[in-house]
Design an enzyme around this catalytic site. Structure first.
Site, PDB file in Angstrom:
ATOM      1  N   TYR A 154     -28.375 -26.850  -5.470  1.00  0.00           N
ATOM      2  CA  TYR A 154     -28.881 -26.614  -6.826  1.00  0.00           C
ATOM      3  C   TYR A 154     -29.208 -27.967  -7.428  1.00  0.00           C
ATOM      4  O   TYR A 154     -28.342 -28.661  -7.940  1.00  0.00           O
ATOM      5  CB  TYR A 154     -27.845 -25.866  -7.666  1.00  0.00           C
ATOM      6  CG  TYR A 154     -28.210 -25.730  -9.127  1.00  0.00           C
ATOM      7  CD1 TYR A 154     -29.478 -25.286  -9.511  1.00  0.00           C
ATOM      8  CD2 TYR A 154     -27.299 -26.045 -10.134  1.00  0.00           C
ATOM      9  CE1 TYR A 154     -29.816 -25.163 -10.846  1.00  0.00           C
ATOM     10  CE2 TYR A 154     -27.619 -25.925 -11.467  1.00  0.00           C
ATOM     11  CZ  TYR A 154     -28.881 -25.482 -11.822  1.00  0.00           C
ATOM     12  OH  TYR A 154     -29.221 -25.359 -13.142  1.00  0.00           O
ATOM     13  N   ASP A 175     -32.315 -23.743  -5.457  1.00  0.00           N
ATOM     14  CA  ASP A 175     -33.150 -24.069  -6.614  1.00  0.00           C
ATOM     15  C   ASP A 175     -33.411 -25.575  -6.591  1.00  0.00           C
ATOM     16  O   ASP A 175     -32.539 -26.374  -6.928  1.00  0.00           O
ATOM     17  CB  ASP A 175     -32.430 -23.650  -7.892  1.00  0.00           C
ATOM     18  CG  ASP A 175     -33.265 -23.872  -9.144  1.00  0.00           C
ATOM     19  OD1 ASP A 175     -34.383 -24.409  -9.027  1.00  0.00           O
ATOM     20  OD2 ASP A 175     -32.791 -23.515 -10.238  1.00  0.00           O
ATOM     21  N   GLU A 222     -25.957 -21.889  -9.516  1.00  0.00           N
ATOM     22  CA  GLU A 222     -25.625 -21.820 -10.938  1.00  0.00           C
ATOM     23  C   GLU A 222     -24.592 -20.719 -11.206  1.00  0.00           C
ATOM     24  O   GLU A 222     -24.843 -19.778 -11.958  1.00  0.00           O
ATOM     25  CB  GLU A 222     -26.891 -21.610 -11.789  1.00  0.00           C
ATOM     26  CG  GLU A 222     -26.771 -22.174 -13.181  1.00  0.00           C
ATOM     27  CD  GLU A 222     -28.088 -22.248 -13.937  1.00  0.00           C
ATOM     28  OE1 GLU A 222     -28.051 -22.646 -15.106  1.00  0.00           O
ATOM     29  OE2 GLU A 222     -29.142 -21.930 -13.340  1.00  0.00           O
ATOM     30  N   ASN A 246     -30.603 -17.912  -7.639  1.00  0.00           N
ATOM     31  CA  ASN A 246     -29.987 -18.530  -8.804  1.00  0.00           C
ATOM     32  C   ASN A 246     -29.611 -17.402  -9.758  1.00  0.00           C
ATOM     33  O   ASN A 246     -30.460 -16.829 -10.427  1.00  0.00           O
ATOM     34  CB  ASN A 246     -30.957 -19.509  -9.470  1.00  0.00           C
ATOM     35  CG  ASN A 246     -30.343 -20.241 -10.655  1.00  0.00           C
ATOM     36  OD1 ASN A 246     -29.571 -19.687 -11.421  1.00  0.00           O
ATOM     37  ND2 ASN A 246     -30.705 -21.498 -10.820  1.00  0.00           N
ATOM     38  N   ASN A 281     -35.801 -26.992  -8.399  1.00  0.00           N
ATOM     39  CA  ASN A 281     -36.218 -27.362  -9.755  1.00  0.00           C
ATOM     40  C   ASN A 281     -37.465 -28.244  -9.747  1.00  0.00           C
ATOM     41  O   ASN A 281     -37.618 -29.135 -10.601  1.00  0.00           O
ATOM     42  CB  ASN A 281     -35.083 -28.052 -10.511  1.00  0.00           C
ATOM     43  CG  ASN A 281     -34.363 -27.100 -11.468  1.00  0.00           C
ATOM     44  OD1 ASN A 281     -34.999 -26.281 -12.127  1.00  0.00           O
ATOM     45  ND2 ASN A 281     -33.061 -27.193 -11.526  1.00  0.00           N
ATOM     46  N   ASP A 285     -32.699 -15.135 -14.812  1.00  0.00           N
ATOM     47  CA  ASP A 285     -34.041 -15.633 -15.100  1.00  0.00           C
ATOM     48  C   ASP A 285     -34.746 -16.078 -13.823  1.00  0.00           C
ATOM     49  O   ASP A 285     -35.906 -16.513 -13.887  1.00  0.00           O
ATOM     50  CB  ASP A 285     -33.991 -16.786 -16.111  1.00  0.00           C
ATOM     51  CG  ASP A 285     -33.072 -17.904 -15.664  1.00  0.00           C
ATOM     52  OD1 ASP A 285     -32.254 -17.681 -14.757  1.00  0.00           O
ATOM     53  OD2 ASP A 285     -33.158 -19.001 -16.236  1.00  0.00           O
ATOM     54  N   HIS A 286     -34.066 -15.979 -12.673  1.00  0.00           N
ATOM     55  CA  HIS A 286     -34.656 -16.217 -11.366  1.00  0.00           C
ATOM     56  C   HIS A 286     -34.646 -14.914 -10.582  1.00  0.00           C
ATOM     57  O   HIS A 286     -33.929 -13.964 -10.918  1.00  0.00           O
ATOM     58  CB  HIS A 286     -33.874 -17.278 -10.579  1.00  0.00           C
ATOM     59  CG  HIS A 286     -33.919 -18.644 -11.184  1.00  0.00           C
ATOM     60  ND1 HIS A 286     -34.542 -19.715 -10.589  1.00  0.00           N
ATOM     61  CD2 HIS A 286     -33.405 -19.127 -12.348  1.00  0.00           C
ATOM     62  CE1 HIS A 286     -34.407 -20.783 -11.334  1.00  0.00           C
ATOM     63  NE2 HIS A 286     -33.714 -20.454 -12.416  1.00  0.00           N
TER      64      HIS A 286
END
EC number: 3.1.-.-
Length: 633
Positions: free
Chosen positions: A157, A197, A42, A7, A199, A297-298
């Site tokens: 995603y 991802d 993303e 991501n 989530n 951030d991943h």
């Protein structure tokens, strides 16, 4: 062969970070990742904004999916090395509803059947309604499906639960994904690899606070975690490969909150996965995460496949043969980005939209006619030319009214020339050519000189008794702070109804500002007649001014007694741009989130405490302290 998933949090922002800013092209970034199949989530872009460098990155084939209606949001991409991993088929989305033009034929489709709303027990929303179609679920550019012969790869995603209303959307997307995988496994008897991802945290071991008793007791109460727990082996068909290689490894996180610097202490979660069906396990050699790679951030995750496998019969089969790869170059499936008109060098030039159409037989000498009508309104669209197809999301901009009128007739063009000539004759002279006599009257006026300077006390005049808080809020913010969950709100600029009276703190602050301003104005007036720069009044005046504009000193937090750190609100809203102070220690497992979110016995005081204070409040406290000091002396 390596399959990598990441991501990236924006395809256009990744090249701005090190080491990716050292590469001159997207191909260089993909080569640096050292993988044959690279899956991004993303992308945060759109088809219109994707550059040719990303759509055709050298020896990689790009497969991209973006939201139908909302650009700069979501989006997934799969980049395959054309030398080692060319997919046999490729599709966009999970429901089969997203089709190129012309639509995929039966031979080009991966699956003969697709999930239907009646195949799942849909999760109801807040109103108790369930979706009747998958159009909304599949219209956010969240999935790509590719067939590699040995397995079907799904890059996904999954939605994040940003609000309670978004929970039903998230759950129904999970159910649609599960149904698509079930059909591929049971109806087509294929092996499946799901990357991306998700989530969702699979177990308490995958959450930074999962070890706390309060989290362990209610971890699977969330419907998304309960669904994921049942979909994974041994209850479900999917196997978490990375956890298979690291069953008891702690801190195996792939996502961190960058706003609170959580990556420094590895205070994160594991929400990125590579899931496979049982039949692929013999092919997998290794799997892990790459937390040292920055830029998002991943962090990336990957699995390595063996080059060859010895079957139970004693025969050896190579991976390339199992994936139906050939030594001869092969074209990728039709939905590859290299076939888009804007990147296939087949896009018509701008001149073709304004060129004179070829006249058909029987056309009149004083007019223009064609087998295709010319649009006569701004909303009309030009018909597609032979051999040219265009996606509905990348339709050319319609011709304007002026453009269509130019091609109407020669008589119209002559009238336009006449009107243009008249406009030039009647137009006023340019600013640089204006005669002196034609200068604006206002320029001859002299600016009125103002003697003296307005006293600073006028800016701090004490409001009358009838002044309301809404009137004062036009020049300063009224801030309300709660104890455990600090939420700041600012009053509206336009008063509505009866405004509430000023609080005692605001009245005290206005009084202090007014007294200080009066003192400065008085000392300044007394010092005007004294030429000596070393006089006591001037020294006091200088001190007062320095105190008024002195930078705010960070206060100490209550628990550790250490200087705090200033932060700025970047989130859009009434507090955007405001500054506040937090404890300067990093966050970590069990850090103090406040009494409303963290049990006191679970707080670890070596990490950040729950200190919070707006900069305006710190400034007020400092001014009150200086005021008390002056009154004592």
């Amino acid at each position: 062969m390596r399959i990598l998933s990441w991501n990236i949090n924006g395809i256009r922002t990744l090249p701005k970070y090190h080491p990716w800013n050292t590469f001159k092209s997207c191909e260089g970034i993909l080569d640096e990742l050292k993988a044959d199949i690279i899956c991004f989530q993303e992308l945060k872009s759109s088809r219109a904004l994707i550059s040719r460098d990303v759509a055709t990155p050298g020896h990689f084939d790009a497969f991209l999916s973006f939201p139908v209606a909302k650009g700069g949001y979501s989006g997934v991409g799969v980049f395959t090395d054309s030398r080692t991993a060319v997919p046999l088929k490729a599709e966009e989305g999970l429901s089969g509803r997203l089709q190129p033009q012309p639509s995929l034929s039966a031979e080009e489709c991966i699956s003969p059947s697709y999930p239907l709303p009646e195949d799942i027990v849909a999760y109801p929303d807040e109103k108790g309604e369930v979706p009747t179609s998958f159009d909304d679920l599949d219209g956010e550019g969240r999935a790509l499906v590719l067939d590699f012969g040995l397995f079907v790869l799904i890059n996904v995603y999954c939605p994040n639960e940003t609000s309670d209303a978004r929970l039903s959307f998230k759950m129904n997307y999970h159910l649609m994904l599960q149904e698509r995988v079930r059909k591929v496994i049971e109806e087509e008897h294929r092996e499946v690899v799901v990357v991306g991802d998700i989530n969702v945290c699979a177990t308490p071991l995958d959450h930074c606070d999962g070890h706390l008793p309060s989290h362990q007791a209610t971890f699977y109460d969330h419907p998304a975690r309960a669904w994921f727990h049942n979909w994974l082996s041994p209850r479900g068909p999917m196997i978490d490969v990375v956890r298979e290689f690291w069953p008891d490894r702690k801190g195996l996180y792939t996502c961190w909150n960058m706003r609170i610097q959580a990556r420094e202490t590895n205070y994160g979660t594991r929400v990125d996965y590579i899931l496979v069906t049982k039949g692929l396990l013999p092919w997998i050699q290794h799997g892990d995460i790459l937390p040292s790679l920055k830029g998002s951030d991943h962090c990336p995750i990957y699995i390595d496949l063996r080059e060859e496998l010895t079957l139970e019969s004693g025969n050896t089969i190579k991976l390339r043969d199992a994936m139906k790869q050939t030594d001869c170059p092969r074209d990728p499936p039709r939905i590859a980005a290299k076939y888009w008109e804007e990147h296939a060098r087949k896009q018509p030039t701008l001149a073709s939209f304004f060129g004179k159409p070829a006249a058909s037989k029987g056309s009149e000498s004083n007019g223009v006619s064609s087998s295709q009508p010319i649009p006569s309104s701004p909303n009309a669209t030009l018909p597609a030319q032979d051999g040219q197809t265009q996606d509905a999301r990348a339709t050319p901009k319609p011709a304007s009214q002026s453009e269509s009128s130019v091609a109407s007739s020669s008589g119209t063009a002559q009238r336009a020339k006449t009107i243009h000539a008249q406009a030039i004759r009647t137009a006023p002279p340019a600013a640089g050519k204006r005669k002196p006599s034609e200068a604006p009257a206002a320029s001859s006026k002299k600016r009125k000189q103002v003697k003296g300077q307005v006293s600073i006390a006028t800016f701090f005049s004490k409001p009358t008794a009838s002044a309301t808080a809404a009137e004062i809020s036009k020049t300063r913010d009224v801030i309300e702070i709660e104890d455990d969950a600090p939420q700041a709100t600012t009053s509206s600029a336009e008063p509505t109804g009866d405004a509430p009276p000023l609080s005692q703190a605001d009245e005290d602050q206005l009084d202090a500002d007014y007294r200080l301003a009066c003192e400065l104005a008085k000392e300044h007036a007394e010092a005007e007649g004294e030429p000596s720069p070393s006089s006591p009044s001037q020294a006091q005046n200088k001190t007062a001014w320095s105190e008024l504009f002195a930078p705010v000193q960070p206060p100490n937090c209550y628990v550790h007694g250490e200087p705090t750190k200033m932060y700025t609100v970047n989130k859009p809203g009434p507090n955007k741009g405001k500054t506040f102070f937090l404890c300067s220690r990093p966050v970590g497992p069990g850090y103090d989130k406040g009494k409303g979110e963290r049990l006191r016995e679970e707080v670890d005081h070596q990490y950040r405490c729950n200190f919070f204070k707006w900069t305006s409040e710190v400034r007020k406290d400092a001014m009150r302290g200086r005021e008390r000091k002056r009154t004592r002396t």
